[in-house]
Design a protein around this motif. Structure first.
Motif, mmCIF file in Angstrom:
data_model
loop_
_atom_site.group_PDB
_atom_site.id
_atom_site.type_symbol
_atom_site.label_atom_id
_atom_site.label_comp_id
_atom_site.label_asym_id
_atom_site.label_seq_id
_atom_site.Cartn_x
_atom_site.Cartn_y
_atom_site.Cartn_z
ATOM 1 N N VAL A 164 -6.450 -17.098 17.536
ATOM 2 C CA VAL A 164 -6.777 -17.707 18.830
ATOM 3 C C VAL A 164 -7.754 -18.860 18.661
ATOM 4 O O VAL A 164 -8.707 -18.777 17.877
ATOM 5 N N GLN A 165 -7.509 -19.927 19.407
ATOM 6 C CA GLN A 165 -8.392 -21.090 19.398
ATOM 7 C C GLN A 165 -8.377 -21.750 20.773
ATOM 8 O O GLN A 165 -7.321 -21.951 21.357
ATOM 9 N N ILE A 166 -9.559 -22.061 21.280
ATOM 10 C CA ILE A 166 -9.701 -22.788 22.538
ATOM 11 C C ILE A 166 -10.171 -24.195 22.197
ATOM 12 O O ILE A 166 -11.197 -24.368 21.535
ATOM 13 N N THR A 167 -9.415 -25.187 22.620
ATOM 14 C CA THR A 167 -9.715 -26.565 22.238
ATOM 15 C C THR A 167 -10.588 -27.255 23.288
ATOM 16 O O THR A 167 -10.588 -26.869 24.468
ATOM 17 N N PRO A 168 -11.323 -28.303 22.911
ATOM 18 C CA PRO A 168 -12.135 -29.050 23.880
ATOM 19 C C PRO A 168 -11.296 -29.670 24.998
ATOM 20 O O PRO A 168 -11.802 -29.919 26.092
ATOM 21 N N SER A 169 -9.993 -29.873 24.743
ATOM 22 C CA SER A 169 -9.114 -30.466 25.750
ATOM 23 C C SER A 169 -8.556 -29.442 26.737
ATOM 24 O O SER A 169 -7.773 -29.794 27.617
ATOM 25 N N GLY A 170 -8.963 -28.177 26.585
ATOM 26 C CA GLY A 170 -8.577 -27.176 27.575
ATOM 27 C C GLY A 170 -7.399 -26.311 27.215
ATOM 28 O O GLY A 170 -6.974 -25.469 28.012
ATOM 29 N N PHE A 171 -6.835 -26.486 26.025
ATOM 30 C CA PHE A 171 -5.727 -25.636 25.596
ATOM 31 C C PHE A 171 -6.261 -24.349 24.973
ATOM 32 O O PHE A 171 -7.326 -24.336 24.357
ATOM 33 N N ILE A 172 -5.497 -23.281 25.136
ATOM 34 C CA ILE A 172 -5.731 -22.072 24.367
ATOM 35 C C ILE A 172 -4.434 -21.780 23.627
ATOM 36 O O ILE A 172 -3.361 -21.705 24.233
ATOM 37 N N LYS A 173 -4.536 -21.703 22.306
ATOM 38 C CA LYS A 173 -3.356 -21.427 21.492
ATOM 39 C C LYS A 173 -3.590 -20.139 20.716
ATOM 40 O O LYS A 173 -4.659 -19.937 20.133
ATOM 41 N N SER A 174 -2.585 -19.278 20.752
ATOM 42 C CA SER A 174 -2.745 -17.951 20.188
ATOM 43 C C SER A 174 -1.419 -17.212 20.258
ATOM 44 O O SER A 174 -0.567 -17.522 21.101
ATOM 45 N N ARG A 175 -1.236 -16.249 19.428
ATOM 46 C CA ARG A 175 -0.174 -15.288 19.685
ATOM 47 C C ARG A 175 -0.597 -14.404 20.860
ATOM 48 O O ARG A 175 -1.781 -14.287 21.180
ATOM 49 N N HIS A 176 0.399 -13.806 21.504
ATOM 50 C CA HIS A 176 0.185 -12.769 22.515
ATOM 51 C C HIS A 176 -0.385 -13.276 23.838
ATOM 52 O O HIS A 176 -0.892 -12.493 24.639
ATOM 53 N N LEU A 177 -0.288 -14.589 24.097
ATOM 54 C CA LEU A 177 -0.598 -15.054 25.454
ATOM 55 C C LEU A 177 0.380 -14.433 26.437
ATOM 56 O O LEU A 177 0.060 -14.265 27.621
ATOM 57 N N ASP A 178 1.562 -14.112 25.971
ATOM 58 C CA ASP A 178 2.530 -13.266 26.679
ATOM 59 C C ASP A 178 2.166 -11.811 26.366
ATOM 60 O O ASP A 178 2.441 -11.333 25.265
ATOM 61 N N ASP A 179 1.525 -11.086 27.262
ATOM 62 C CA ASP A 179 1.220 -11.505 28.614
ATOM 63 C C ASP A 179 -0.268 -11.324 28.896
ATOM 64 O O ASP A 179 -0.678 -11.057 29.999
ATOM 65 N N LYS A 180 -1.050 -11.484 27.823
ATOM 66 C CA LYS A 180 -2.481 -11.243 27.999
ATOM 67 C C LYS A 180 -3.161 -12.340 28.806
ATOM 68 O O LYS A 180 -4.233 -12.106 29.369
ATOM 69 N N ALA A 181 -2.537 -13.518 28.894
ATOM 70 C CA ALA A 181 -3.061 -14.537 29.807
ATOM 71 C C ALA A 181 -3.025 -14.019 31.235
ATOM 72 O O ALA A 181 -3.985 -14.187 32.003
ATOM 73 N N SER A 182 -1.928 -13.366 31.597
ATOM 74 C CA SER A 182 -1.791 -12.824 32.956
ATOM 75 C C SER A 182 -2.709 -11.630 33.175
ATOM 76 O O SER A 182 -3.238 -11.438 34.278
ATOM 77 N N VAL A 183 -2.891 -10.802 32.148
ATOM 78 C CA VAL A 183 -3.813 -9.667 32.274
ATOM 79 C C VAL A 183 -5.224 -10.177 32.555
ATOM 80 O O VAL A 183 -5.928 -9.655 33.431
ATOM 81 N N ALA A 184 -5.638 -11.220 31.825
ATOM 82 C CA ALA A 184 -6.959 -11.799 32.052
ATOM 83 C C ALA A 184 -7.088 -12.315 33.484
ATOM 84 O O ALA A 184 -8.133 -12.136 34.129
ATOM 85 N N HIS A 237 6.984 -16.018 22.353
ATOM 86 C CA HIS A 237 7.328 -15.063 21.300
ATOM 87 C C HIS A 237 7.182 -15.663 19.908
ATOM 88 O O HIS A 237 7.829 -15.242 18.962
ATOM 89 N N ALA A 238 6.300 -16.659 19.811
ATOM 90 C CA ALA A 238 5.954 -17.238 18.514
ATOM 91 C C ALA A 238 4.468 -17.572 18.572
ATOM 92 O O ALA A 238 3.670 -16.753 19.017
ATOM 93 N N PHE A 239 4.075 -18.785 18.142
ATOM 94 C CA PHE A 239 2.671 -19.168 18.215
ATOM 95 C C PHE A 239 2.466 -19.939 19.507
ATOM 96 O O PHE A 239 2.706 -21.145 19.583
ATOM 97 N N GLU A 240 1.989 -19.242 20.530
ATOM 98 C CA GLU A 240 2.042 -19.710 21.905
ATOM 99 C C GLU A 240 0.847 -20.594 22.271
ATOM 100 O O GLU A 240 -0.186 -20.599 21.605
ATOM 101 N N ARG A 241 1.010 -21.334 23.382
ATOM 102 C CA ARG A 241 -0.064 -22.186 23.872
ATOM 103 C C ARG A 241 0.071 -22.387 25.375
ATOM 104 O O ARG A 241 1.172 -22.458 25.907
ATOM 105 N N THR A 242 -1.047 -22.450 26.050
ATOM 106 C CA THR A 242 -1.086 -22.858 27.451
ATOM 107 C C THR A 242 -2.373 -23.632 27.685
ATOM 108 O O THR A 242 -3.194 -23.779 26.779
ATOM 109 N N HIS A 243 -2.543 -24.127 28.911
ATOM 110 C CA HIS A 243 -3.717 -24.924 29.246
ATOM 111 C C HIS A 243 -4.512 -24.232 30.353
ATOM 112 O O HIS A 243 -3.956 -23.499 31.176
ATOM 113 N N ARG A 244 -5.796 -24.501 30.340
ATOM 114 C CA ARG A 244 -6.693 -23.918 31.346
ATOM 115 C C ARG A 244 -6.183 -24.153 32.772
ATOM 116 O O ARG A 244 -6.288 -23.283 33.641
#
Length: 340
Positions: free
Chosen positions: A164-184, A313-320
């Motif tokens: 997992v890595q959170i970038t200064p530009s607001g992205f979070i890239k990590s495995r398992h954002l499906d579906d832990k982003a929604s849980v958060a 289902h790979a190395f996922e990414r989304t934005h804040r």
């Protein structure tokens, strides 16, 4: 984002979600929110509302993709059996953790058997499959007997490192954002309801399911009073998709068929009324806890929304901003009256 980082860093392949369920349970108990566990191991929190006759349920799943030890090879490497719908090529080169039935853990790396180009001339042509992909354990093992001496056996769970890595530009890239982003997002929503002392119009249940990746996470423990059932899960990004990493994705149809038209229109109206950026989309090879609930025979109004997740289902990414738009829509949604 900090909570999400903690969630993705907690191993939870489907079938072995005890640690992350305990994490969520503790988070909610510290807020003074009572929870109960289902027999399947999921977690349910209930916020009482003005109307307890017509209720709603929101769900997100905390289980992730993973694997099990299928075979201990004579070389001391491990053959894997996959848990969830993904391909072997998406985990090639990944660090992993093997957990024994006694709870002891070992690290390893997922590699092609024919990795070394100094030995295997046509390494790039070998198929990425169960026969060729293996786990190299970070212990001094030379044969199957050495591996079993560590306590590793067939059926032990294998978790993938999130990186997992959170970038200064607001992205979070990590495995398992499906579906832990929604849980958060749901956990922060519960925290917001508690802090603001919101009085919801309807009693609302929050299900943290733990078997979604294998198709039946949210198909039970649905109170008979439930009218609306909204799954919060990732929006799928790719060619031909409207979903992106910056808006909330409102699913109109997936592999199970169309979602409830009336609820979909309500969600769109809420987004537009509150200046929430959204996209409508169809996910062609997808199923959710809401579609599992429908298949199991529940007479409910079902919907699906979530943050847009790239490379699912790979190395996922989304934005804040996608997380924020999803959170805003849910905040307004739980304060509305159930559709007639």
């Amino acid at each position: 984002m900090s909570l999400l980082k903690d969630l993705v860093s907690t191993p939870s392949p489907t079938g072995n979600t005890y640690q992350v369920i305990a994490f969520v349970e503790n988070f909610l108990q510290e807020l003074g929110i009572q929870t109960r566990r289902s027999r399947k191991g999921g977690l349910i929190a209930t916020i009482n509302g003005e109307d307890s006759i017509r209720q709603r349920m929101l769900t997100a799943h905390v289980d992730t993709l993973g694997a099990m030890v299928k075979e201990i090879k004579p070389s001391g490497r491990l053959k894997m059996d996959l848990i969830g719908g993904f391909k072997f090529n998406s985990i090639e080169g990944e660090y992993c953790q093997i957990e024994t039935s006694s709870g002891k853990t070992y690290t390893g790396t997922i590699l092609m058997h024919q990795t070394s180009v100094h030995v295997y001339k046509n390494a790039e042509k070998a198929e990425r499959n169960q026969e060729n992909i293996e786990v190299r354990i970070d212990e001094k093992v030379n044969n199957a007997e050495d591996v079993r001496g560590l306590g590793i056996e067939v059926g032990d769970f294998i978790s993938f490192a999130p990186r997992v890595q959170i970038t200064p530009s607001g992205f979070i890239k990590s495995r398992h954002l499906d579906d832990k982003a929604s849980v958060a997002i749901l956990l922060e929503l519960l925290k917001q309801i508690k802090i603001e002392n919101l009085r919801l119009p309807h009693t609302t249940h929050f299900l943290i399911s733990n078997n979604e990746e294998i198709g039946y996470g949210g198909n039970s423990n649905i109170p008979p009073e439930t009218v609306e059932y909204l799954a919060v899960d990732m929006g799928a990004i790719g060619d031909g998709q409207a979903t992106d990493e910056y808006t909330v994705s409102i699913c109109v149809k997936d592999a199970s068929g169309p979602y409830h038209y009336g609820l979909r229109k309500k969600l769109v109206q809420l987004a537009e009324a509150n200046q929430i950026d959204y996209k409508l989309d169809i996910y062609p090879y997808y199923g959710s806890d809401a579609s599992a609930a429908i298949r199991s025979g529940h007479d409910i109004v079902h919907g699906l929304i979530g943050p847009g997740i790239d490379a699912s289902h790979a190395f996922e990414r989304t934005h804040r901003s996608s997380i924020e738009n999803t959170a805003k829509l849910l905040y307004h949604y739980v304060q509305t009256e159930i559709i007639q």
